[in-house]
Design a protein around this motif. Sequence first.
Motif, PDB file in Angstrom:
ATOM      1  N   ALA A  29       0.801  -1.228   0.000  1.00 17.96           N
ATOM      2  CA  ALA A  29       0.000   0.000   0.000  1.00 17.96           C
ATOM      3  C   ALA A  29       0.834   1.278   0.000  1.00 17.96           C
ATOM      4  O   ALA A  29       0.416   2.289  -0.566  1.00 17.96           O
ATOM      5  CB  ALA A  29      -0.936  -0.001   1.201  1.00 17.96           C
ATOM      6  N   TYR A  30       2.012   1.281   0.606  1.00 15.77           N
ATOM      7  CA  TYR A  30       2.776   2.516   0.769  1.00 15.77           C
ATOM      8  C   TYR A  30       3.183   3.188  -0.545  1.00 15.77           C
ATOM      9  O   TYR A  30       3.035   4.411  -0.669  1.00 15.77           O
ATOM     10  CB  TYR A  30       4.002   2.281   1.648  1.00 15.77           C
ATOM     11  N   PRO A  31       3.668   2.452  -1.545  1.00 14.06           N
ATOM     12  CA  PRO A  31       3.992   3.123  -2.811  1.00 14.06           C
ATOM     13  C   PRO A  31       2.773   3.792  -3.456  1.00 14.06           C
ATOM     14  O   PRO A  31       2.880   4.881  -4.023  1.00 14.06           O
ATOM     15  CB  PRO A  31       4.533   1.993  -3.695  1.00 14.06           C
ATOM     16  N   SER A  32       1.636   3.174  -3.348  1.00 16.47           N
ATOM     17  CA  SER A  32       0.410   3.767  -3.887  1.00 16.47           C
ATOM     18  C   SER A  32       0.060   5.045  -3.121  1.00 16.47           C
ATOM     19  O   SER A  32      -0.349   6.046  -3.717  1.00 16.47           O
ATOM     20  CB  SER A  32      -0.734   2.764  -3.793  1.00 16.47           C
ATOM     21  N   TYR A  33       0.232   5.016  -1.815  1.00 19.93           N
ATOM     22  CA  TYR A  33      -0.016   6.198  -0.987  1.00 19.93           C
ATOM     23  C   TYR A  33       0.911   7.343  -1.386  1.00 19.93           C
ATOM     24  O   TYR A  33       0.464   8.477  -1.534  1.00 19.93           O
ATOM     25  CB  TYR A  33       0.183   5.842   0.490  1.00 19.93           C
ATOM     26  N   GLU A  34       2.199   7.057  -1.568  1.00 16.56           N
ATOM     27  CA  GLU A  34       3.153   8.085  -1.980  1.00 16.56           C
ATOM     28  C   GLU A  34       2.771   8.697  -3.326  1.00 16.56           C
ATOM     29  O   GLU A  34       2.855   9.900  -3.517  1.00 16.56           O
ATOM     30  CB  GLU A  34       4.558   7.503  -2.065  1.00 16.56           C
ATOM     31  N   GLN A  35       2.344   7.852  -4.258  1.00 18.85           N
ATOM     32  CA  GLN A  35       1.946   8.337  -5.580  1.00 18.85           C
ATOM     33  C   GLN A  35       0.726   9.249  -5.474  1.00 18.85           C
ATOM     34  O   GLN A  35       0.665  10.293  -6.117  1.00 18.85           O
ATOM     35  CB  GLN A  35       1.659   7.154  -6.493  1.00 18.85           C
ATOM     36  N   LYS A  36      -0.233   8.869  -4.666  1.00 15.93           N
ATOM     37  CA  LYS A  36      -1.429   9.709  -4.484  1.00 15.93           C
ATOM     38  C   LYS A  36      -1.059  11.048  -3.855  1.00 15.93           C
ATOM     39  O   LYS A  36      -1.616  12.088  -4.221  1.00 15.93           O
ATOM     40  CB  LYS A  36      -2.472   8.999  -3.621  1.00 15.93           C
ATOM     41  N   MET A  37      -0.117  11.040  -2.914  1.00 19.89           N
ATOM     42  CA  MET A  37       0.312  12.287  -2.292  1.00 19.89           C
ATOM     43  C   MET A  37       1.003  13.194  -3.315  1.00 19.89           C
ATOM     44  O   MET A  37       0.794  14.405  -3.321  1.00 19.89           O
ATOM     45  CB  MET A  37       1.243  12.006  -1.106  1.00 19.89           C
ATOM     46  N   GLN A  38       1.821  12.624  -4.198  1.00 17.10           N
ATOM     47  CA  GLN A  38       2.466  13.416  -5.241  1.00 17.10           C
ATOM     48  C   GLN A  38       1.428  14.040  -6.168  1.00 17.10           C
ATOM     49  O   GLN A  38       1.539  15.211  -6.535  1.00 17.10           O
ATOM     50  CB  GLN A  38       3.439  12.555  -6.038  1.00 17.10           C
ATOM     51  N   HIS A  39       0.412  13.266  -6.541  1.00 11.97           N
ATOM     52  CA  HIS A  39      -0.651  13.802  -7.399  1.00 11.97           C
ATOM     53  C   HIS A  39      -1.422  14.908  -6.681  1.00 11.97           C
ATOM     54  O   HIS A  39      -1.810  15.901  -7.296  1.00 11.97           O
ATOM     55  CB  HIS A  39      -1.600  12.692  -7.848  1.00 11.97           C
ATOM     56  N   MET A  40      -1.632  14.750  -5.374  1.00 12.86           N
ATOM     57  CA  MET A  40      -2.350  15.770  -4.618  1.00 12.86           C
ATOM     58  C   MET A  40      -1.553  17.074  -4.573  1.00 12.86           C
ATOM     59  O   MET A  40      -2.113  18.157  -4.772  1.00 12.86           O
ATOM     60  CB  MET A  40      -2.614  15.270  -3.194  1.00 12.86           C
ATOM     61  N   HIS A  41      -0.252  16.986  -4.338  1.00 13.46           N
ATOM     62  CA  HIS A  41       0.574  18.198  -4.302  1.00 13.46           C
ATOM     63  C   HIS A  41       0.655  18.850  -5.682  1.00 13.46           C
ATOM     64  O   HIS A  41       0.631  20.076  -5.793  1.00 13.46           O
ATOM     65  CB  HIS A  41       1.973  17.878  -3.783  1.00 13.46           C
ATOM     66  N   ALA A  42       0.736  18.040  -6.732  1.00  9.21           N
ATOM     67  CA  ALA A  42       0.746  18.585  -8.091  1.00  9.21           C
ATOM     68  C   ALA A  42      -0.578  19.275  -8.397  1.00  9.21           C
ATOM     69  O   ALA A  42      -0.598  20.337  -9.025  1.00  9.21           O
ATOM     70  CB  ALA A  42       1.030  17.481  -9.109  1.00  9.21           C
ATOM     71  N   ALA A  43      -1.683  18.701  -7.955  1.00  6.47           N
ATOM     72  CA  ALA A  43      -3.001  19.318  -8.180  1.00  6.47           C
ATOM     73  C   ALA A  43      -3.097  20.655  -7.455  1.00  6.47           C
ATOM     74  O   ALA A  43      -3.653  21.623  -7.992  1.00  6.47           O
ATOM     75  CB  ALA A  43      -4.112  18.375  -7.724  1.00  6.47           C
ATOM     76  N   ALA A  44      -2.538  20.740  -6.236  1.00  4.83           N
ATOM     77  CA  ALA A  44      -2.545  22.007  -5.501  1.00  4.83           C
ATOM     78  C   ALA A  44      -1.712  23.053  -6.233  1.00  4.83           C
ATOM     79  O   ALA A  44      -2.105  24.225  -6.311  1.00  4.83           O
ATOM     80  CB  ALA A  44      -2.015  21.791  -4.087  1.00  4.83           C
TER      81      ALA A  44
END
Length: 133
Positions: A29-44
């Motif tokens: 699960a952790y790599p998927s979580y990191e990827q989602k966090m990167q997408h969230m910061h890029a969206a911001a």
Amino acid sequence: MFRPNLPTGFSLIEILIVVAIVGILVAIAYPSYEQKMQHMHAAAAKQYLLELSSLQSEFISENYHYASTLNELGSVPRSEVSDYYKITITQLNDQSRPTAYTLQATAKSNSDQISQQALTLNHLGVTNEGWHD
């Protein structure tokens, strides 16, 4: 009636099996979580660039030229953007009275966004390929 001593609680092997299963789930699960966090910061960062573009439109209607700094626009990036990206206004064709601009969000080298491509948005609303990831 006599009852034999029955063991209570969990055995060491049972606890080790549960810990191993939890470890495997975290590893998946952790790599998927990191990827989602990167997408969230890029969206911001993308949202902030769009806000800056809107502020540039207001600025040019009042001053007849675009702002060359974030201070001129009266804007300070939110921490969710400034912690991961450096925001700049570039490619101004005339520094004294710019008639064009490019907003750029570049990932900071000490952030986990470093693998992301820089995001750009210009005065015509044109974005780069990093915008569409």
